[in-house]
Design a protein around this motif. Structure first.
Motif, PDB file in Angstrom:
ATOM      1  N   TYR A  16       0.816  -1.231   0.000  1.00 19.23           N
ATOM      2  CA  TYR A  16       0.000   0.000   0.000  1.00 19.23           C
ATOM      3  C   TYR A  16       0.843   1.272   0.000  1.00 19.23           C
ATOM      4  O   TYR A  16       0.341   2.358  -0.259  1.00 19.23           O
ATOM      5  CB  TYR A  16      -0.885   0.051   1.256  1.00 19.23           C
ATOM      6  CG  TYR A  16      -2.043  -0.894   1.262  1.00 19.23           C
ATOM      7  CD1 TYR A  16      -2.854  -1.042   0.152  1.00 19.23           C
ATOM      8  CD2 TYR A  16      -2.336  -1.633   2.408  1.00 19.23           C
ATOM      9  CE1 TYR A  16      -3.928  -1.908   0.164  1.00 19.23           C
ATOM     10  CE2 TYR A  16      -3.413  -2.504   2.424  1.00 19.23           C
ATOM     11  CZ  TYR A  16      -4.208  -2.638   1.306  1.00 19.23           C
ATOM     12  OH  TYR A  16      -5.264  -3.501   1.319  1.00 19.23           O
ATOM     13  N   THR A  17       2.129   1.167   0.338  1.00 19.44           N
ATOM     14  CA  THR A  17       2.955   2.360   0.533  1.00 19.44           C
ATOM     15  C   THR A  17       2.935   3.327  -0.661  1.00 19.44           C
ATOM     16  O   THR A  17       2.867   4.546  -0.449  1.00 19.44           O
ATOM     17  CB  THR A  17       4.389   1.952   0.930  1.00 19.44           C
ATOM     18  OG1 THR A  17       4.307   1.252   2.176  1.00 19.44           O
ATOM     19  CG2 THR A  17       5.293   3.154   1.092  1.00 19.44           C
ATOM     20  N   PRO A  18       2.957   2.838  -1.923  1.00 18.80           N
ATOM     21  CA  PRO A  18       2.911   3.802  -3.035  1.00 18.80           C
ATOM     22  C   PRO A  18       1.678   4.711  -3.003  1.00 18.80           C
ATOM     23  O   PRO A  18       1.746   5.870  -3.436  1.00 18.80           O
ATOM     24  CB  PRO A  18       2.894   2.906  -4.281  1.00 18.80           C
ATOM     25  CG  PRO A  18       3.576   1.654  -3.844  1.00 18.80           C
ATOM     26  CD  PRO A  18       3.172   1.458  -2.407  1.00 18.80           C
ATOM     27  N   GLU A  19       0.557   4.208  -2.457  1.00 18.38           N
ATOM     28  CA  GLU A  19      -0.635   5.061  -2.306  1.00 18.38           C
ATOM     29  C   GLU A  19      -0.332   6.225  -1.376  1.00 18.38           C
ATOM     30  O   GLU A  19      -0.751   7.350  -1.605  1.00 18.38           O
ATOM     31  CB  GLU A  19      -1.771   4.232  -1.677  1.00 18.38           C
ATOM     32  CG  GLU A  19      -2.528   3.388  -2.638  1.00 18.38           C
ATOM     33  CD  GLU A  19      -3.988   3.829  -2.743  1.00 18.38           C
ATOM     34  OE1 GLU A  19      -4.510   3.715  -3.855  1.00 18.38           O
ATOM     35  OE2 GLU A  19      -4.575   4.285  -1.759  1.00 18.38           O
ATOM     36  N   LEU A  20       0.371   5.895  -0.296  1.00 17.04           N
ATOM     37  CA  LEU A  20       0.705   6.917   0.704  1.00 17.04           C
ATOM     38  C   LEU A  20       1.637   7.969   0.099  1.00 17.04           C
ATOM     39  O   LEU A  20       1.431   9.173   0.274  1.00 17.04           O
ATOM     40  CB  LEU A  20       1.403   6.203   1.870  1.00 17.04           C
ATOM     41  CG  LEU A  20       1.359   6.837   3.241  1.00 17.04           C
ATOM     42  CD1 LEU A  20      -0.067   7.106   3.670  1.00 17.04           C
ATOM     43  CD2 LEU A  20       2.054   5.944   4.261  1.00 17.04           C
ATOM     44  N   ILE A  21       2.648   7.500  -0.626  1.00 15.59           N
ATOM     45  CA  ILE A  21       3.603   8.423  -1.264  1.00 15.59           C
ATOM     46  C   ILE A  21       2.850   9.351  -2.216  1.00 15.59           C
ATOM     47  O   ILE A  21       3.057  10.569  -2.219  1.00 15.59           O
ATOM     48  CB  ILE A  21       4.683   7.639  -2.068  1.00 15.59           C
ATOM     49  CG1 ILE A  21       5.354   6.571  -1.197  1.00 15.59           C
ATOM     50  CG2 ILE A  21       5.701   8.594  -2.684  1.00 15.59           C
ATOM     51  CD1 ILE A  21       6.147   7.070  -0.049  1.00 15.59           C
ATOM     52  N   LEU A  36      10.554  11.162   5.093  1.00 18.66           N
ATOM     53  CA  LEU A  36       9.625  10.044   5.234  1.00 18.66           C
ATOM     54  C   LEU A  36      10.456   8.805   5.506  1.00 18.66           C
ATOM     55  O   LEU A  36      11.293   8.405   4.688  1.00 18.66           O
ATOM     56  CB  LEU A  36       8.787   9.864   3.966  1.00 18.66           C
ATOM     57  CG  LEU A  36       7.783   8.711   3.984  1.00 18.66           C
ATOM     58  CD1 LEU A  36       6.788   8.849   5.126  1.00 18.66           C
ATOM     59  CD2 LEU A  36       7.043   8.606   2.661  1.00 18.66           C
ATOM     60  N   TRP A  37      10.269   8.230   6.674  1.00 17.17           N
ATOM     61  CA  TRP A  37      11.001   7.026   7.061  1.00 17.17           C
ATOM     62  C   TRP A  37      10.096   5.815   6.886  1.00 17.17           C
ATOM     63  O   TRP A  37       9.017   5.762   7.469  1.00 17.17           O
ATOM     64  CB  TRP A  37      11.462   7.133   8.516  1.00 17.17           C
ATOM     65  CG  TRP A  37      12.591   8.093   8.719  1.00 17.17           C
ATOM     66  CD1 TRP A  37      12.541   9.450   8.594  1.00 17.17           C
ATOM     67  CD2 TRP A  37      13.939   7.766   9.077  1.00 17.17           C
ATOM     68  NE1 TRP A  37      13.769  10.002   8.848  1.00 17.17           N
ATOM     69  CE2 TRP A  37      14.649   8.990   9.158  1.00 17.17           C
ATOM     70  CE3 TRP A  37      14.608   6.577   9.354  1.00 17.17           C
ATOM     71  CZ2 TRP A  37      16.010   9.046   9.502  1.00 17.17           C
ATOM     72  CZ3 TRP A  37      15.962   6.624   9.690  1.00 17.17           C
ATOM     73  CH2 TRP A  37      16.647   7.844   9.753  1.00 17.17           C
ATOM     74  N   LEU A  38      10.534   4.870   6.078  1.00 18.26           N
ATOM     75  CA  LEU A  38       9.802   3.620   5.887  1.00 18.26           C
ATOM     76  C   LEU A  38      10.518   2.550   6.704  1.00 18.26           C
ATOM     77  O   LEU A  38      11.699   2.267   6.480  1.00 18.26           O
ATOM     78  CB  LEU A  38       9.763   3.236   4.406  1.00 18.26           C
ATOM     79  CG  LEU A  38       9.149   4.263   3.452  1.00 18.26           C
ATOM     80  CD1 LEU A  38       9.217   3.777   2.009  1.00 18.26           C
ATOM     81  CD2 LEU A  38       7.696   4.578   3.825  1.00 18.26           C
ATOM     82  N   ALA A  55       9.283   4.480  -4.190  1.00 21.25           N
ATOM     83  CA  ALA A  55       8.950   5.754  -3.517  1.00 21.25           C
ATOM     84  C   ALA A  55       9.937   6.843  -3.914  1.00 21.25           C
ATOM     85  O   ALA A  55       9.551   7.981  -4.210  1.00 21.25           O
ATOM     86  CB  ALA A  55       8.955   5.554  -2.002  1.00 21.25           C
ATOM     87  N   LYS A  56      11.219   6.493  -3.954  1.00 22.34           N
ATOM     88  CA  LYS A  56      12.245   7.481  -4.333  1.00 22.34           C
ATOM     89  C   LYS A  56      12.045   7.953  -5.775  1.00 22.34           C
ATOM     90  O   LYS A  56      12.185   9.140  -6.070  1.00 22.34           O
ATOM     91  CB  LYS A  56      13.643   6.876  -4.146  1.00 22.34           C
ATOM     92  CG  LYS A  56      14.045   6.744  -2.681  1.00 22.34           C
ATOM     93  CD  LYS A  56      15.359   5.977  -2.518  1.00 22.34           C
ATOM     94  CE  LYS A  56      15.666   5.767  -1.038  1.00 22.34           C
ATOM     95  NZ  LYS A  56      16.839   4.925  -0.830  1.00 22.34           N
ATOM     96  N   GLU A  67      13.018  13.562   1.535  1.00 15.67           N
ATOM     97  CA  GLU A  67      14.026  12.507   1.712  1.00 15.67           C
ATOM     98  C   GLU A  67      13.326  11.226   2.142  1.00 15.67           C
ATOM     99  O   GLU A  67      12.567  11.217   3.108  1.00 15.67           O
ATOM    100  CB  GLU A  67      15.008  12.895   2.826  1.00 15.67           C
ATOM    101  CG  GLU A  67      15.993  13.964   2.453  1.00 15.67           C
ATOM    102  CD  GLU A  67      16.865  14.320   3.666  1.00 15.67           C
ATOM    103  OE1 GLU A  67      16.971  13.497   4.597  1.00 15.67           O
ATOM    104  OE2 GLU A  67      17.397  15.439   3.665  1.00 15.67           O
ATOM    105  N   ILE A  68      13.601  10.138   1.409  1.00 16.06           N
ATOM    106  CA  ILE A  68      13.042   8.833   1.784  1.00 16.06           C
ATOM    107  C   ILE A  68      14.129   8.022   2.470  1.00 16.06           C
ATOM    108  O   ILE A  68      15.202   7.800   1.896  1.00 16.06           O
ATOM    109  CB  ILE A  68      12.537   8.058   0.535  1.00 16.06           C
ATOM    110  CG1 ILE A  68      11.560   8.893  -0.284  1.00 16.06           C
ATOM    111  CG2 ILE A  68      11.960   6.706   0.932  1.00 16.06           C
ATOM    112  CD1 ILE A  68      10.116   8.820   0.098  1.00 16.06           C
TER     113      ILE A  68
END
Length: 442
Positions: A16-21, A36-38, A55-56, A67-68
């Motif tokens: 799901y993370t790409p939705e958040l980005i 943003l720390w993953l 994400a980057k 910054e990721i």
């Protein structure tokens, strides 16, 4: 003075993370995220790197100075965070598959957040969330915790009861999905539709529906009574409602209510699906593998449309809108999980509920709805009792408390069957339930 916001996402390797980005990129002008720390665990390292690199690329394409950071060290990541979002799955999809398959052997619905599966997801998740809360108290005491981890209602309940974190909001994409479904049924743009939501997570009702400020509830109910128009979700079989029942109920149920109002049909549907194509977890595993193959593509720098099949559509919008509204004190209305504070008269004030709130910089202010209609009140109260007892069992590791939680869930037919399922599931999930297996010596 610190420049920009630091956001930490625990479970950063999620599909799901790409939705958040995408959500943060879209709102950058209002929500200046600088870091943003993953964060993930060792078992999720490969996925974290794949998602992190995507994400980057997304941030680079947008030309934004975000910054990721990818990290396996939660404490390092949490230092001075402004917002912490949680979206993890203890035991990964293999644990979910057990939650879905074991109850079916006993003729009981096996589902991720309802019945025995929901109980066990809570038992595994709550101790981890409370550990995160402890770290937050020490490392980022002023941060907001925004939890999407299921079962979101039970998790929010546990944080409110068993941690010192006051700034917590639980979030789910079901209300947004419902509103989108209603807009589609009415043939209008979603931003013209406002729904008065109240209830619990995955047990929320639309008490009224407004189109441009005028109630169209009856129209939506009539639409739901049409078997060709059964509003549902990607992860729930869209069995149509009995027209007389849905009209008699007088409020709009969510997709998950089918487990309670159509139990035997849903059980049969699950049994058939498990035999033919596997449980939902097994289907999702395949979907996830396909998504991560897409994510690996070094030329991909957007959220791929295939992600919507995962069942998490609109989730980033919900998350990013909430964070944006808290940060900017927007005072708009959003349905979230928060402390009831008298909003729903038939639920204790100190319990977590899912209800429309005015979102302020001090957090969500629940909008009072009074009592729930008598036809749905009892079921909501029963599920709230289940969540409370389940949260206590998760914290104490007490076998008898867990058995009571299992038995009072409306999807479990007797204490005997509850005990059989409980024993088998405790054994199956042993490595993620240390609280039930560690002897405590005074």
């Amino acid at each position: 003075m610190k420049q920009g916001l630091k956001i930490v996402t625990i479970g950063g390797g999620s599909s799901y993370t790409p939705e958040l980005i995408e959500g943060f990129i879209k709102r950058y002008e209002e929500l200046p995220v600088s870091e943003l720390w993953l964060v993930d665990i060792e078992a999720g390292k490969e996925k974290l790197e794949i998602v992190g690199n995507l994400a980057k690329r997304m941030v680079e394409k947008a030309g934004l100075p975000i910054e990721i950071h990818l990290s396996m060290d939660r404490r390092e990541a949490l230092k001075n965070a402004d917002f912490v979002t949680t979206q993890f799955r203890v035991g990964l999809l293999d644990a979910r598959a057990k939650d879905e398959r074991i109850p079916l052997k006993y003729g009981v619905i096996g589902q991720e957040t309802n019945g025995p599966g929901g109980l066990f997801k809570g038992l595994r998740t709550i101790p981890v969330i409370l550990g995160i809360c402890k770290d937050m108290e020490e490392l980022c005491p002023d941060a907001w915790l925004v939890n999407f981890t299921n079962p979101a209602g039970m998790v929010t309940e546990a944080v409110l009861r068993y941690s010192n974190i006051k700034k917590v909001v639980g979030l789910c994409n079901v209300p947004i999905g419902m509103r989108m479904g209603m807009a589609k049924a009415l043939g209008v743009e979603a931003d013209r539709v406002q729904v008065n939501f109240a209830g619990l997570n995955h047990m929320v009702f639309g008490l009224d529906v407004m189109l441009d400020g005028v109630s169209v509830k009856q129209k939506v109910i009539d639409s739901m009574a049409d078997p060709d128009n059964a509003m549902s979700m990607k992860n729930i079989a869209g069995l149509s409602w009995d027209p007389d029942f849905i009209k008699g109920l007088g409020v709009i149920p969510c997709g998950y209510h089918r487990y309670y109002y159509k139990t035997s049909e849903m059980l049969q549907e699950e049994l058939d699906a498990a035999n033919e194509k596997g449980t939902r977890a097994e289907v999702v595993k395949k979907l996830e593998n396909e998504l991560f193959e897409l994510y690996k593509d070094p030329n991909l720098d957007i959220k791929p449309p295939q992600l919507e099949k995962r069942g998490g559509a609109y989730y980033s919008d919900a998350a990013c809108s909430l964070i944006n509204s808290i940060y900017n004190d927007k005072r708009d209305i959003q349905p979230v999980n928060t402390r009831n504070n008298g909003a729903i008269a038939s639920i204790p004030d100190d319990s977590a509920v899912e209800v429309n709130c005015v979102i302020t910089k001090e957090g969500p202010k629940p909008i009072s709805v009074g009592d729930l209609p008598v036809a749905v009140r009892g079921l909501v109260q029963q599920i709230k009792s289940f969540e409370r007892v389940a949260a206590e069992a998760a914290v104490t590791g007490d076998y008898q408390t867990a058995l009571v939680a299992m038995t009072i869930n409306p999807l479990v037919p007797s204490d005997t069957i509850a005990k059989q399922i409980l024993d088998e599931m405790l054994e199956a999930h042993k490595e993620h339930l240390p609280q039930f297996f560690t002897e405590i010596h005074a």
